[in-house]
Design a protein around this motif. Structure first.
Motif, short mmCIF file in Angstrom:
data_model
loop_
_atom_site.label_atom_id
_atom_site.label_comp_id
_atom_site.label_asym_id
_atom_site.label_seq_id
_atom_site.Cartn_x
_atom_site.Cartn_y
_atom_site.Cartn_z
N TYR A 88 0.82 -1.22 0.00
CA TYR A 88 0.00 0.00 0.00
C TYR A 88 0.85 1.27 0.00
O TYR A 88 1.93 1.30 0.58
CB TYR A 88 -0.92 0.03 1.23
CG TYR A 88 -1.79 -1.20 1.31
CD1 TYR A 88 -2.99 -1.29 0.59
CD2 TYR A 88 -1.40 -2.31 2.06
CE1 TYR A 88 -3.76 -2.43 0.64
CE2 TYR A 88 -2.17 -3.46 2.11
CZ TYR A 88 -3.35 -3.51 1.40
OH TYR A 88 -4.12 -4.64 1.45
N VAL A 90 0.21 5.13 1.16
CA VAL A 90 -0.75 5.99 1.85
C VAL A 90 -0.24 7.42 1.78
O VAL A 90 0.78 7.75 2.38
CB VAL A 90 -0.93 5.55 3.32
CG1 VAL A 90 -2.02 6.37 3.99
CG2 VAL A 90 -1.25 4.06 3.39
N VAL A 95 0.40 3.04 7.17
CA VAL A 95 -0.36 1.82 7.40
C VAL A 95 0.30 1.08 8.54
O VAL A 95 1.52 1.05 8.65
CB VAL A 95 -0.43 0.95 6.12
CG1 VAL A 95 0.96 0.68 5.55
CG2 VAL A 95 -1.13 -0.37 6.38
N PHE A 204 -5.21 2.08 8.22
CA PHE A 204 -4.64 3.17 7.44
C PHE A 204 -4.97 4.46 8.17
O PHE A 204 -6.13 4.71 8.51
CB PHE A 204 -5.25 3.20 6.04
CG PHE A 204 -5.06 1.91 5.30
CD1 PHE A 204 -3.86 1.62 4.69
CD2 PHE A 204 -6.09 0.97 5.23
CE1 PHE A 204 -3.67 0.41 4.03
CE2 PHE A 204 -5.91 -0.24 4.57
CZ PHE A 204 -4.70 -0.51 3.97
N PRO A 231 -6.68 -4.96 -2.54
CA PRO A 231 -6.66 -3.50 -2.60
C PRO A 231 -7.69 -2.92 -1.62
O PRO A 231 -8.66 -3.59 -1.27
CB PRO A 231 -7.06 -3.20 -4.05
CG PRO A 231 -7.75 -4.43 -4.53
CD PRO A 231 -7.19 -5.58 -3.76
N PHE A 232 -7.44 -1.68 -1.20
CA PHE A 232 -8.41 -0.99 -0.35
C PHE A 232 -9.61 -0.62 -1.21
O PHE A 232 -9.47 -0.20 -2.35
CB PHE A 232 -7.76 0.27 0.23
CG PHE A 232 -8.72 1.08 1.07
CD1 PHE A 232 -9.06 0.67 2.35
CD2 PHE A 232 -9.29 2.24 0.57
CE1 PHE A 232 -9.96 1.40 3.11
CE2 PHE A 232 -10.18 2.98 1.33
CZ PHE A 232 -10.51 2.56 2.61
N TYR A 242 -4.43 0.27 -4.40
CA TYR A 242 -3.42 0.11 -3.36
C TYR A 242 -2.89 1.48 -2.91
O TYR A 242 -2.03 1.56 -2.07
CB TYR A 242 -2.27 -0.76 -3.86
CG TYR A 242 -2.66 -2.20 -4.01
CD1 TYR A 242 -2.80 -3.01 -2.88
CD2 TYR A 242 -2.93 -2.76 -5.25
CE1 TYR A 242 -3.18 -4.33 -2.99
CE2 TYR A 242 -3.31 -4.09 -5.37
CZ TYR A 242 -3.43 -4.87 -4.24
OH TYR A 242 -3.82 -6.18 -4.35
N ARG A 243 -3.43 2.55 -3.53
CA ARG A 243 -3.02 3.90 -3.15
C ARG A 243 -4.18 4.54 -2.41
O ARG A 243 -5.32 4.51 -2.90
CB ARG A 243 -2.66 4.69 -4.42
CG ARG A 243 -2.17 6.11 -4.14
CD ARG A 243 -1.71 6.77 -5.45
NE ARG A 243 -0.45 6.24 -5.90
CZ ARG A 243 0.74 6.70 -5.52
NH1 ARG A 243 0.81 7.73 -4.68
NH2 ARG A 243 1.85 6.17 -5.97
#
Ligand SMILES: [Zn+2]
Length: 412
Positions: A88, A90, A95, A204, A231-232, A242-243
């Motif tokens: 990830y 962030v 995270v 996150f 993924p988020f 993933y961003r």
């Protein structure tokens, strides 16, 4: 057991086990046939040699259920964290783990010796894998879990009841592999293979805002990249990435969920935007008006005025010089509560007859006749104030607006 230089192994039989080994105190054996040829006191270890039989007999005395684990599988959460975090990015945040547990999950390996009845030396081993509930395991999962490289568990095995152990051992017959007519399958041992399974929750954090993501899976697969962290998912738009980043209003989302309002240019979540039914522009809802006839949401600049009732409406409901409401007027009786209300507010309308009415979200559209003349009246539904008043001939549809200062002759 000791391995000698010449390729021969020597097993020193513990005193209390010698009875099971025909009284032998040491057994010399080798796997390689040529090594054995030199020495008559050395047994060639095969699936039907005495040492193998003794070992199996001893195992079965011990209950024929043994515990093992894949060699080198991840055993601590620390071995997983980089795989979890590296997935990830962030923006302006981080995270971390909100929690992670590693538990041992059993899978059962039933090992059979398959003997050929016609050829006494023809023996082979077969492993059959199943979950404790009896479901088979996919071959690719078994190899990903590295079950071909096991080490016995020293000391206490993971928590398991004696009842489970007995049940697992007892199902050996049902799991036996299918063999040809001159072969017999004999269950030698049930190995409980304990594989690490993780449950984790990722947190996150951006500024004061938090979002989380839970997932689980086989630890070995995560480390070997057999599975990827998911993924988020933006809770508002469902977009995945993933961003992660945070919106001005504090909502955590992903870049794929962000879009510009085509009126203000503001960057917002795409789920906050509404499509103008007339222009197709994606805009914030505050820029749209509801069409009183179709209830479409439309930009004011894209609305059109109905030449008949003079209401601003969505272009989709206008045909020729009439909107959908003006085209669907129906006869209304004087004792209809709506008509009674209108006549109560504007008693002078009483001299008109043959009333017809259409109702929109905001207005009543009314027509009536008197002698040779026609009347068209549009009233605000709440206040009953006239927003439009026109007259025409009784039979035509050409309406001439009554100037505001003359409205009193018709109304009140
Ligand atoms: Zn109209």
């Amino acid at each position: 057991m000791e391995r000698k230089d010449d390729g021969v192994c020597e097993l020193v039989v513990p005193e209390d086990a010698r009875e099971d080994f025909d009284g032998a105190d040491t057994v010399r054996f080798a796997i390689d046939e040529s090594t054995v040829a030199d020495s008559t006191a050395t047994e060639q270890l095969t699936l039907s040699s005495p040492l193998f039989d003794w070992t199996v007999a001893r195992l079965q005395q011990m209950g024929n259920v043994v515990h093992a684990a894949p060699t080198g599988q991840p055993v601590s959460v620390r071995q997983l964290t980089s795989r979890l975090f590296d997935a990830y990015t962030v923006e302006d945040g981080n995270v971390r783990l909100g929690g992670c547990t590693l538990e041992d999950q059993p899978l059962l390996r039933y090992t059979y010796r398959i003997r050929s009845m016609s050829n006494q030396t023809g023996c082979r081993l077969a492993h059959v894998y199943a979950s404790p509930e009896g479901r088979p395991f996919d071959d690719s999962l078994l190899s990903a879990l590295r079950v071909d490289d096991l080490a016995p568990i020293e000391g206490k095995p993971p928590r398991v009841s004696g009842e489970d152990t007995r049940r697992w051992a007892a199902t050996g017959k049902e799991r036996a592999p299918i063999v040809s007519h001159d072969e017999r399958a004999e269950l030698l041992v049930v190995t409980v293979v304990w594989c690490k399974y993780f449950h984790c929750k990722l947190l996150f954090e951006i500024n004061e805002t938090r979002a989380d993501l839970s997932f689980d899976g086989w630890a070995q697969l995560l480390v070997d990249r057999g599975i990827e962290p998911p993924p988020f998912q933006c809770p508002d738009t469902g977009r995945r990435s993933y961003r992660l980043l945070v919106m001005d209003d504090g909502r955590i989302t992903v870049p794929e969920a962000i879009a510009a309002c085509e009126q203000s240019g503001r960057q917002v979540l795409e789920s906050d935007l509404v499509t103008c039914a007339a222009s197709g522009q994606r805009v914030l809802p505050e820029f749209l008006q509801k069409c009183p006839v179709s209830e479409d949401r439309v930009l004011p600049s894209a609305m059109v005025t109905c030449p008949t009732c003079r209401q601003n409406v969505s272009p989709s409901c206008l045909t020729g010089d009439r909107c959908q409401a003006c085209r669907t007027m129906t006869t209304i009786r004087a004792d209809d509560p709506r008509m009674a209300r209108v006549l109560g507010e504007h008693p002078r309308l009483d001299r008109w007859s043959r009333w017809r009415l259409a109702e929109t979200d905001s207005s009543y559209i009314l027509t009536a006749t008197s002698m040779l003349r026609g009347l068209l009246l549009v009233l605000d539904k709440e206040s009953l104030e006239a927003t439009h008043l026109a007259t025409g001939s009784r039979f035509g549809r050409r309406w001439v607006e009554v100037p505001r200062e003359q409205r009193a002759e018709y109304l009140s």
